[in-house]
Design a protein around this motif. Sequence first.
Motif, PDB file in Angstrom:
ATOM      1  N   UNK A  10       0.832  -1.208   0.000  1.00 36.07           N
ATOM      2  CA  UNK A  10       0.000   0.000   0.000  1.00 36.07           C
ATOM      3  C   UNK A  10       0.865   1.256   0.000  1.00 36.07           C
ATOM      4  N   UNK A  11       1.905   1.273   0.840  1.00 41.49           N
ATOM      5  CA  UNK A  11       2.805   2.427   0.883  1.00 41.49           C
ATOM      6  C   UNK A  11       3.510   2.627  -0.454  1.00 41.49           C
ATOM      7  N   UNK A  16       4.359   5.453  -5.556  1.00 34.62           N
ATOM      8  CA  UNK A  16       4.490   5.414  -7.020  1.00 34.62           C
ATOM      9  C   UNK A  16       3.466   6.335  -7.663  1.00 34.62           C
ATOM     10  N   UNK A  17       2.229   6.299  -7.193  1.00 37.65           N
ATOM     11  CA  UNK A  17       1.191   7.165  -7.767  1.00 37.65           C
ATOM     12  C   UNK A  17       1.528   8.637  -7.549  1.00 37.65           C
ATOM     13  N   UNK A  18       2.129   8.964  -6.416  1.00 37.83           N
ATOM     14  CA  UNK A  18       2.469  10.353  -6.115  1.00 37.83           C
ATOM     15  C   UNK A  18       3.630  10.843  -6.977  1.00 37.83           C
ATOM     16  N   UNK A  24       2.346   6.086 -13.652  1.00 37.23           N
ATOM     17  CA  UNK A  24       2.646   5.132 -12.596  1.00 37.23           C
ATOM     18  C   UNK A  24       1.420   4.341 -12.174  1.00 37.23           C
ATOM     19  N   UNK A  25       0.281   5.013 -12.102  1.00 40.62           N
ATOM     20  CA  UNK A  25      -0.951   4.315 -11.720  1.00 40.62           C
ATOM     21  C   UNK A  25      -1.330   3.279 -12.774  1.00 40.62           C
ATOM     22  N   UNK A  26      -1.185   3.630 -14.032  1.00 41.05           N
ATOM     23  CA  UNK A  26      -1.495   2.680 -15.102  1.00 41.05           C
ATOM     24  C   UNK A  26      -0.520   1.503 -15.081  1.00 41.05           C
ATOM     25  N   UNK A  70      12.103   7.950 -11.730  1.00 35.86           N
ATOM     26  CA  UNK A  70      12.053   9.266 -11.095  1.00 35.86           C
ATOM     27  C   UNK A  70      13.399   9.989 -11.185  1.00 35.86           C
ATOM     28  N   UNK A  71      14.500   9.251 -11.113  1.00 29.74           N
ATOM     29  CA  UNK A  71      15.822   9.863 -11.185  1.00 29.74           C
ATOM     30  C   UNK A  71      16.264  10.123 -12.626  1.00 29.74           C
ATOM     31  N   UNK A  72      15.488   9.642 -13.597  1.00 28.48           N
ATOM     32  CA  UNK A  72      15.830   9.869 -14.999  1.00 28.48           C
ATOM     33  C   UNK A  72      17.036   9.075 -15.466  1.00 28.48           C
ATOM     34  N   UNK A  73      17.224   7.876 -14.931  1.00 33.09           N
ATOM     35  CA  UNK A  73      18.383   7.066 -15.282  1.00 33.09           C
ATOM     36  C   UNK A  73      18.035   5.947 -16.262  1.00 33.09           C
ATOM     37  N   UNK A  74      16.978   6.129 -17.065  1.00 30.26           N
ATOM     38  CA  UNK A  74      16.581   5.097 -18.015  1.00 30.26           C
ATOM     39  C   UNK A  74      17.669   4.848 -19.048  1.00 30.26           C
TER      40      UNK A  74
END
Length: 108
Positions: A10-11, A16-18, A24-26, A70-74
Motif C-alpha cells: 500500500x505504501x 508510485x502514484x504520487x 505510474x498508476x497505469x 524518477x531519477x531519470x536514469x533510463x
Amino acid sequence: MNAIIIMLALALTITVAFFTGGDGAAALFLCLVLAAPCGALVHRAGGEFLLRVFVLGVLVRVAVGTLIFHAGMQEFFGGDALTYDFQGTEVYRYWTGQIQYREIRFDL
C-alpha cells in the motif's frame, strides 16, 4: 507477516502514484493484472512462503523501477528501451496518419 507485506504494498502504491502521476498508476494496474495470476500459480505450486517471496520480489522490482524512472536514469539502465519507445512512437504516428512513410525516422 502478511500484514507487513500488505502495508508495504500500500505504501509503495501511494508513493508510485504520487511520484509518477498517471503513468505510474497505469503501470501499477498492469503489474497487478499480470502478477495476480502468476501469484496464484506460485501459491498453488509452492505454498505460502514462496508466495511471500514472489510478492516481495515484485515490490522490490516496482520500487527500483520507480527510482530509476524518477531519477531519470533510463538511459543508463536500459538505453534500448528509449530506442524501442522512439521507434514505436514513429510507427504509431504513421499508423494514425500524422506522418507519411518517407518522414519516418528510425534513428535517434
